[in-house]
Design an enzyme around this catalytic site. Structure first.
Site, PDB file in Angstrom:
ATOM      1  N   LYS A   9       0.842  -1.201   0.000  1.00  0.00           N
ATOM      2  CA  LYS A   9       0.000   0.000   0.000  1.00  0.00           C
ATOM      3  C   LYS A   9       0.872   1.244   0.000  1.00  0.00           C
ATOM      4  CE  LYS A   9       1.056   1.343   4.325  1.00  0.00           C
ATOM      5  NZ  LYS A   9       1.702   2.650   4.630  1.00  0.00           N
ATOM      6  N   ASP A 134      -2.523  -1.521  10.201  1.00  0.00           N
ATOM      7  CA  ASP A 134      -2.731  -1.512   8.752  1.00  0.00           C
ATOM      8  C   ASP A 134      -3.395  -2.783   8.229  1.00  0.00           C
ATOM      9  OD1 ASP A 134      -1.623   1.001   8.470  1.00  0.00           O
ATOM     10  OD2 ASP A 134       0.347   0.273   7.813  1.00  0.00           O
TER      11      ASP A 134
END
Length: 288
Positions: A9, A134
């Site tokens: 990401k 996350d």
């Protein structure tokens, strides 16, 4: 054998709103999956959970997030199944790209399927939150606004497909040390999360570039001035914009397409950094 792709990401914005009573920072950030991935292979075993990592770039012991995720899922489901897991790393380590979180998320998702535990995605996200902030995003993927510690997610419309040049210097950064050193007065330009969300909804690449912002970038840059140099070199090579991802030290440059990103990467003047080309990723894209 079951196979999973654990996608990295980037953070298009990362703002820090304050310190929480639990010691964590309250964040607000726009997160985006990218096409770069680690690959994991899962083979059923009677009881034992084992991990191999060709190349040994990360630990293959029980402290690896992959092993911890597998053990947590098994405990939560109340089963005794095992798995032999092979992790092939492509995502740089300690880079601000969420590689460890992505590996843990892929492990939760695929073992849930392989073991037939039938746990829902919201439950998996709650489990993932116990291991890392996350991981819930990595389980859902795509484009999202993350709040709280990063675990509170609001799904956003897909970001336009963008080419990306990732530049990882030859050192890693501890996320904890960057957050510990954070001071609000270091941030000269506060990230505009709302403006970024509008730009994504409008599919306005120019506004996406103009609203890139990361409150942790000045902290990591203070520790490692190379981050600022990498940004400058990416812009000199033709990137539309550049930003450090997460706590760094990786910096990404934005291009209009994968082909344009390749041209930028070829012009980038490397001083020993690892230069990688990829693109943003949303589920409607086909293939790995």
């Amino acid at each position: 054998m079951f196979k999973a792709y654990a996608r990295a990401k980037i953070n298009l914005t990362l703002d820090i709103l304050g310190k929480r009573p639990d010691g964590f920072h309250q964040v607000e950030m726009v997160m985006q999956s990218i096409k770069m991935y680690d690959q994991l292979e899962f083979t059923p075993e009677p009881e034992t959970i084992s991990l191999t990592v060709p190349g040994g770039e990360v630990s293959d012991r029980s402290d690896n997030l992959v092993c911890r995720a597998a053990s947590l899922l098994r405990s939560y489901a109340g089963i005794k199944c095992g798995a032999r897991i092979k992790l092939s790393k492509e995502i740089p380590v300690e880079a601000g790209l969420g590689g460890g979180s992505a590996d843990a998320a892929a492990t939760l998702m695929m073992l849930n399927k392989m073991w037939g535990t039938g746990i829902s995605l919201p439950e998996l996200m709650l489990l993932g939150e116990k291991l890392g902030s996350d991981i819930p995003f990595c389980l859902r993927g795509g484009t999202a606004l993350a709040k709280g510690r990063g675990e509170q997610l609001e799904v956003l419309p897909p970001c336009p497909r963008l080419g990306l040049v990732l530049v990882k210097p030859p050192f890693g950064v501890s996320t904890a040390s960057v957050y510990y050193a954070y001071k609000p007065e270091l941030v000269l330009k506060k990230p505009e999360t709302g403006a970024m969300i509008k730009a994504i909804k409008d599919k306005n690449v120019g506004d996406i570039v103009r609203n890139l912002g990361n409150a942790l970038e000045p902290v990591t840059t203070m520790m490692h001035p190379e981050v600022a140099n990498i940004k400058e070199k990416l812009l000199d090579a033709g990137a539309l914009g550049a930003l450090m991802s997460g706590s760094g030290p990786t910096v990404f440059g934005i291009a209009t397409s994968l082909e344009a990103a390749c041209r930028i990467a070829s012009r980038y003047q490397s001083s020993g950094e690892r230069v990688l080309v990829t693109e943003t990723y949303n589920e409607e894209m086909s293939g790995p």
